[in-house]
Write a protein that holds these residues in place. Structure first.
Motif, short mmCIF file in Angstrom:
data_model
loop_
_atom_site.label_atom_id
_atom_site.label_comp_id
_atom_site.label_asym_id
_atom_site.label_seq_id
_atom_site.Cartn_x
_atom_site.Cartn_y
_atom_site.Cartn_z
N CYS A 213 20.23 -37.59 -16.74
CA CYS A 213 20.44 -37.23 -18.15
C CYS A 213 19.57 -38.11 -19.04
O CYS A 213 19.55 -39.34 -18.90
N HIS A 214 18.85 -37.49 -19.97
CA HIS A 214 17.99 -38.25 -20.89
C HIS A 214 18.46 -38.20 -22.34
O HIS A 214 17.70 -38.52 -23.25
N GLY A 215 19.68 -37.72 -22.52
CA GLY A 215 20.23 -37.70 -23.89
C GLY A 215 19.85 -36.43 -24.64
O GLY A 215 19.33 -35.48 -24.08
N ILE A 216 20.13 -36.48 -25.94
CA ILE A 216 20.03 -35.30 -26.80
C ILE A 216 18.58 -34.97 -27.17
O ILE A 216 17.85 -35.85 -27.64
N HIS A 217 18.21 -33.72 -26.95
CA HIS A 217 16.88 -33.24 -27.33
C HIS A 217 16.96 -31.86 -27.94
O HIS A 217 17.93 -31.13 -27.70
N PRO A 218 15.94 -31.49 -28.72
CA PRO A 218 15.98 -30.20 -29.41
C PRO A 218 15.28 -29.08 -28.63
O PRO A 218 14.19 -29.29 -28.09
N PHE A 219 15.91 -27.91 -28.63
CA PHE A 219 15.37 -26.73 -27.94
C PHE A 219 15.43 -25.54 -28.88
O PHE A 219 16.39 -25.42 -29.66
N ILE A 220 14.42 -24.68 -28.80
CA ILE A 220 14.48 -23.48 -29.62
C ILE A 220 14.92 -22.32 -28.74
O ILE A 220 14.39 -22.09 -27.66
N VAL A 221 15.95 -21.62 -29.22
CA VAL A 221 16.61 -20.60 -28.39
C VAL A 221 16.75 -19.31 -29.19
O VAL A 221 17.15 -19.34 -30.35
N GLN A 222 16.38 -18.21 -28.54
CA GLN A 222 16.61 -16.92 -29.18
C GLN A 222 18.06 -16.51 -28.96
O GLN A 222 18.58 -16.60 -27.84
N LEU A 223 18.73 -16.07 -30.04
CA LEU A 223 20.14 -15.73 -29.94
C LEU A 223 20.37 -14.23 -29.92
O LEU A 223 21.27 -13.73 -29.24
N ARG A 224 19.58 -13.54 -30.73
CA ARG A 224 19.83 -12.11 -30.93
C ARG A 224 18.52 -11.34 -30.76
O ARG A 224 17.43 -11.87 -31.00
N ASP A 225 18.65 -10.10 -30.36
CA ASP A 225 17.51 -9.21 -30.24
C ASP A 225 16.84 -9.06 -31.62
O ASP A 225 17.53 -8.86 -32.63
N GLU A 226 15.53 -9.16 -31.64
CA GLU A 226 14.85 -9.11 -32.94
C GLU A 226 14.96 -7.74 -33.60
O GLU A 226 14.87 -7.63 -34.82
N GLU A 227 15.12 -6.71 -32.81
CA GLU A 227 15.23 -5.36 -33.37
C GLU A 227 16.66 -4.98 -33.71
O GLU A 227 16.97 -4.57 -34.82
N THR A 228 17.53 -5.13 -32.71
CA THR A 228 18.91 -4.63 -32.88
C THR A 228 19.87 -5.68 -33.40
O THR A 228 20.97 -5.37 -33.83
N HIS A 229 19.46 -6.95 -33.35
CA HIS A 229 20.32 -8.06 -33.77
C HIS A 229 21.51 -8.26 -32.82
O HIS A 229 22.41 -9.05 -33.13
N MET A 230 21.54 -7.57 -31.70
CA MET A 230 22.64 -7.77 -30.74
C MET A 230 22.49 -9.13 -30.06
O MET A 230 21.37 -9.54 -29.72
N PRO A 231 23.59 -9.86 -29.85
CA PRO A 231 23.50 -11.14 -29.14
C PRO A 231 22.91 -10.92 -27.74
O PRO A 231 23.24 -9.93 -27.08
N LEU A 232 22.04 -11.82 -27.30
CA LEU A 232 21.43 -11.70 -25.99
C LEU A 232 22.44 -12.08 -24.90
O LEU A 232 23.48 -12.69 -25.18
N LYS A 233 22.04 -11.75 -23.68
CA LYS A 233 22.91 -12.01 -22.54
C LYS A 233 23.23 -13.51 -22.42
O LYS A 233 22.33 -14.34 -22.56
N GLY A 234 24.47 -13.82 -22.20
CA GLY A 234 24.86 -15.22 -22.02
C GLY A 234 25.08 -15.98 -23.31
O GLY A 234 25.48 -17.14 -23.29
N ILE A 235 24.81 -15.33 -24.44
CA ILE A 235 25.00 -15.97 -25.75
C ILE A 235 26.34 -15.52 -26.32
O ILE A 235 26.55 -14.33 -26.56
N LYS A 236 27.26 -16.46 -26.53
CA LYS A 236 28.54 -16.16 -27.16
C LYS A 236 28.48 -16.65 -28.60
O LYS A 236 28.46 -17.87 -28.83
N VAL A 237 28.39 -15.76 -29.54
CA VAL A 237 28.18 -16.18 -30.92
C VAL A 237 29.12 -15.42 -31.85
O VAL A 237 29.48 -14.27 -31.59
#
Lengths: 670, 670
Positions: A213-237
């Protein structure tokens, strides 16, 4: 502007008796006449668009309707910002007023679901993405191809960042990170816009590579489909539910079920993970404090705006409201004539000034330290960090108290949402918790103060904002009390030094009796938080005083007199609030105290005729105040009734619940 | 009861280490085991009806829907009360818990539109109607043939009752009163249930007969048709709009356009208007203070409930929440282990006890004085009035501070409405303003104290609650400081006496310099309010201490120890809060102060293991707490998520505003 027509005669009279030029003060607060002009021009331009106008006041809407209205307004507002930026070829900075400032909150009174896109998502990309990453992402973000937010806080962890549980585990085989929420408490919780608005997110997660473990780091993550805005697989939002305030911000929760993102989605300006999973450490972990400190400094500036708003509303109302009859043959006085009312309001006016100048001071310090940082000099970073911590805690705490005191000073009418005081309190009190819980922040400052104190005892020289600690060291002879502004400020420094010394002594004593340092610290922590507060009070008092002394050199004698009265009021007010501390750590006497009390009462009387002029000088337009009690023309009672009539309940003389419940109930048939 | 299943292990451990018998304390607080049993029985009976259960949590509803739900619930609740009364043949009093108390607020969290029918309309009829009037009206009110409310406050006047503008002018020709609102500010404003619920109302109006004004008198007025509920001719009625809280109370406005009512509709128990218009004065105008004082005493009791609720929620949450890692090798501590957190919570627990005992004390005094009143003896009325004024002001102010401190102690999660802390604050802070604005009340007490002080100087003997003023008169030698509980209480009496003496001296000095008495009073009023507060603090401290000393004689040694620790904590806490006052008016030394500080820290540590046991003893059921953070089982995070999922916004993965605004905006097509 309809400022001249049919103003309440009491308010009119207040303005006529004002002893200074209100515009001169407005210009001073804005930073010059051209800045005032620029601000006013922008206000007219924006408000002419009418985005802020609500058919039905939003307080009557359902939670869902409030969000939908907020999205609509936010889109229209940012569309306008984009247009203005293009027209004026201006950067983001000049439109800060839209985001956290007065103009933004006039349009989106209950918070905006898109704010974090601009104040956290884009700035974090700028601060933590590599040049290549910036090239790709910042353009997309600026063009609004994507809407982002920033997710750090979790259900189980807020201020203590090391405790965050979300994991990002590198899989060298696929060159991907796997994001995962191992527990319920690992769910991200609170980020604005996260619930239903953003489709991308910067996620702070515990980085694991090669089993380490190297501690807290920032990641950019897509949450929703850019067209439909539906949450992507594995994303609970989703959204976290209704709150005390800010119900337009769409705060969300976010959980991951083994969500895979490319290696390139880790923001790698500071630390990196190479393709094979090798971790390359950031040259300095302190670099990431930058954004956090920037936000804290912005908070102090926001507090000034909120206080100015609340005190404008309460002061104008107090000039219009008449109540009671202390003298049988005279009419009911304006409640502003009661000394107890002046006591509640005047300190609010001076606090807005004090915080503005303290904010400017730390803003300059921040810019200097950042410049030094860029040159590789980290020396003043701990000092800035310590000051920003306690200043955030004290200004948000004081602002909440000021706003609430203003609301209560308006009696029952302050309880009406149409006064806009409850809303304002909701926004201010939130700041006591977000971006670092206030008690935790005070203790961070205390840690610095204790360390600095020990350095001073060792004869080391101290950085500017704590230099007084070596001047007024403990054990030295307490100098004779000087009942002047400078004397009081010096007294506050003695108090701070005395309290820090006492804390250090208490910790040492407890350690000697066998306690671990951490336990001794904890047992002394109530005192430590108070020492930290005392340090911050001394700083605010002295920066307010010194900056005003500098500032009044360029103003008219009439304005100078009032500005100095405000400083006096603020300093004497705090002296009286902290008499116990002054009695303990300085040589102040009972006679001095009684003189201070009289000085304070005289100052209230002197400032009384200028009260309305002073709040007018904050120059907050009616659309910004958004208050039945605080409008420029003082049509308080008319507006209260007009607003009441907008309630959907008043659209029908008989509500359906009479037929459905009340009548059957009365007839015993329910 | 599912109390035993799957309790959070941290909470479980807290309960196991509790040193006293929790049930013993619950019984003590209820007034005996049979009272506890009776309360629990009633809670089960009422909650089994399920009226409190909401399909969609009310915070997600629109303003109008909230009202409609409140009417439904209120009708069902009062139907239930009626049934229970018939079944048990009990009076109204035994069901007070439904109205202002804990059980009522579990069902109608946001206030009830029918409460004033029971707590103001019927009691005012009982207190101010003649026997004939009572025979006619009380039956109708009890049978719910009519629903009433009580309208006193106007848009332009609240606390200053003499300033009310509504007129009731007697017309001897028709034997009618003409009710009229001569101005906009004369509109009644605030009465609960007035807007759309009540069809009758007791209206306080300036009585005019034969061209002469006789001051404020009560009149019963029909507002709406009994069948259709339509407002009657000349009646302008509606709701005043959304508020910080209590949006189920249906607060209304009411204006009259020359509305005629029969002469018999003036409530004439005290004063009368004869057929020819002759005014017959009440034997004592003081008699009408009864209801007002009764309500104030009830408020003090309510404050105990709110504090107990908030501190239960925050303490249980603090036992479940773990955060930070002061020692590298140990797990994150429960936040309850931080002294700063104990500092925020423990005083709340002891305040609930202190206010309960003070409330009982003044309740007894009220009953005694009422008995004396009935016997024609008015002597103790001013003393009771003065004490009830400052006690209402201080308890509501302290309660608001306690509740808000508890909310902030829960960090971000306290900002969620599902914590129930924001709601609780909304209810408590309202009490700072209604039934007499707190600053005005403190100054009323101050007026009594100044007069009493002057009597004491003249050698007169003083009533019990101010007798200490002659014992510790100014100018006497300050006795040596005694660093014990009794010593501190005595110190607070010295402070109160010293402050009153200083105020009197200041007023006299100002008068000598040529000021009118009223102006000298006003200039000294900030100090006067503080003197009044000091008097009240001395009263609360001593009544809490003395009542506990009396109470602990009958309890087990384990409980006795804890109860005395709570008193110690409360008294030492306030000593440290008022060190400045003690340094000014007593002979306390720096060494004493440091000892008090350590004593305080030790007390927190001693009480720490019993914190959860102490709040469990308040025995507030989960349905009453209504909080994600405070439930008995400590399933904090699970409940937060469960509640979030109830938000209507979470019913759809994509909100319609995405298609309507957000997507067009991102595509530049908005």
């Amino acid at each position: 502007m309809s400022k001249s027509t049919s103003v309440n005669p009491d308010l009119q009279r207040e303005r006529e008796k004002c002893t200074f030029n209100i515009t001169e003060l407005t210009n001073l607060l804005d930073g010059g006449p051209h800045m005032t002009e620029e601000r006013k021009r922008r206000e007219v331009m924006v408000l002419n668009e009418g985005i802020h106008i609500e058919e039905v006041p939003s307080e009557y809407l359902s939670h869902k309707e409030k969000y939908e209205l907020a999205v609509k307004k936010a889109c229209l507002m940012f569309k306008l910002i984009r247009r203005l930026q293009e027209e004026e070829n201006a950067g983001m900075e000049s439109f800060r007023a839209f985001l956290g400032g007065t103009l933004g909150s006039a349009i989106l009174q209950d918070g905006s679901p898109l704010t974090l896109h601009y104040v956290m998502f884009i700035p974090t990309l700028m601060g933590q993405a590599t040049v290549e990453q910036q090239a790709y992402w910042i353009g997309r973000a600026f063009n609004l191809d994507i809407i982002g937010t920033y997710a750090q806080t979790e259900l189980g962890h807020g201020t203590f960042i090391r405790g965050l549980e979300t994991t990002a585990t590198y899989d060298a085989k696929t060159k991907e990170f796997v994001l995962h929420s191992p527990t319920l408490t690992a769910y991200k919780w609170w980020p604005g816009g996260l619930a239903h608005s953003a489709n991308y997110c910067i996620v702070m997660a515990q980085l694991y590579t090669n089993g380490q473990c190297h501690g807290i780091h920032p990641f950019i993550v897509q949450l929703r489909d850019e067209e439909t805005h539906m949450p992507l697989k594995g994303i609970k939002v989703g959204e976290i539910g209704a709150k005390l305030g800010m119900n337009g911000t769409n705060n969300g929760f976010l959980g991951f079920e083994h969500v895979r993102i490319p290696r390139e989605h880790m923001l790698m300006k500071n630390s990196q993970v190479l393709e094979d999973g090798t971790y390359v450490k950031s040259p300095s972990s302190k670099l990431t404090y930058g954004t956090m400190m920037f936000v804290r400094v912005v908070i102090v500036k926001d507090m000034c705006n909120y206080i100015a708003k609340a005190v404008t509303i309460a002061t104008r109302y107090s000039a219009v409201r008449r109540q009671s009859q202390p003298k049988p043959d005279e009419p009911e006085p304006q409640i502003l004539d009661y000394l107890t009312q002046q006591h509640k309001l005047m300190v609010g006016i001076s606090t807005a000034h004090a915080f503005q100048l303290s904010a400017e001071w730390i803003w300059n310090m921040y810019n200097n330290v950042t410049a030094e940082l860029d040159a590789g000099d980290l020396e003043r970073l701990p000092e800035l960090h310590a000051l920003s911590c306690c200043l955030k805690a004290i200004t948000t705490g004081d602002a909440a108290e000021c706003v609430e005191r203003c609301r209560l000073a308006c009696g029952g009418h302050g309880y009406m949402l149409s006064s806009n005081l409850p809303h304002t309190y909701g926004l201010v009190t939130a700041a006591c918790t977000y971006e670092g819980e206030n008690t935790v922040l005070l203790l961070q400052t205390a840690r610095y103060l204790v360390k600095t104190w020990q350095q001073a005892q060792g004869g080391n020289s101290l950085p500017p904002t704590v230099a007084y600690l070596s001047r007024v060291g403990a054990g030295r002879r307490v100098p004779p009390w000087d009942n002047s502004i400078e004397g009081i400020i010096h007294g506050f420094q003695q108090v701070a030094a005395g309290k820090i010394a006492l804390c250090v002594a208490n910790i040492e004593k407890r350690q000697k009796s066998g306690m671990a340092y951490e336990d001794a610290w904890n047992m002394t922590s109530v005192q430590l938080a108070q020492a930290s507060e005392a340090h911050c009070r001394a700083f605010i008092l002295s920066s307010y005083f010194e900056e005003t002394e500098r500032q009044v050199k360029g103003v008219s004698p009439a304005l100078r007199e009032v500005l100095l009265q405000l400083v006096d009021l603020y300093v004497v007010y705090w002296a009286l609030q902290r008499i116990g501390d002054l009695l303990r750590f300085t040589s102040i006497s009972e006679r001095d105290i009684e003189k201070l009390q009289h000085w304070y009462e005289e100052l209230l009387t002197k400032l009384r005729p200028n009260a309305v002029g002073l709040v007018d000088a904050f120059d907050l337009r009616d659309e910004i105040l958004h208050s039945t009690l605080g409008a420029y023309d003082g049509r308080v009672y008319e507006r209260l009734m007009e607003e009441a009539l907008k309630s959907p309940l008043n659209a029908e003389p008989v509500n359906q619940s009479f037929h459905k419940y009340l009548k059957p109930f009365m007839q015993g048939k329910l």
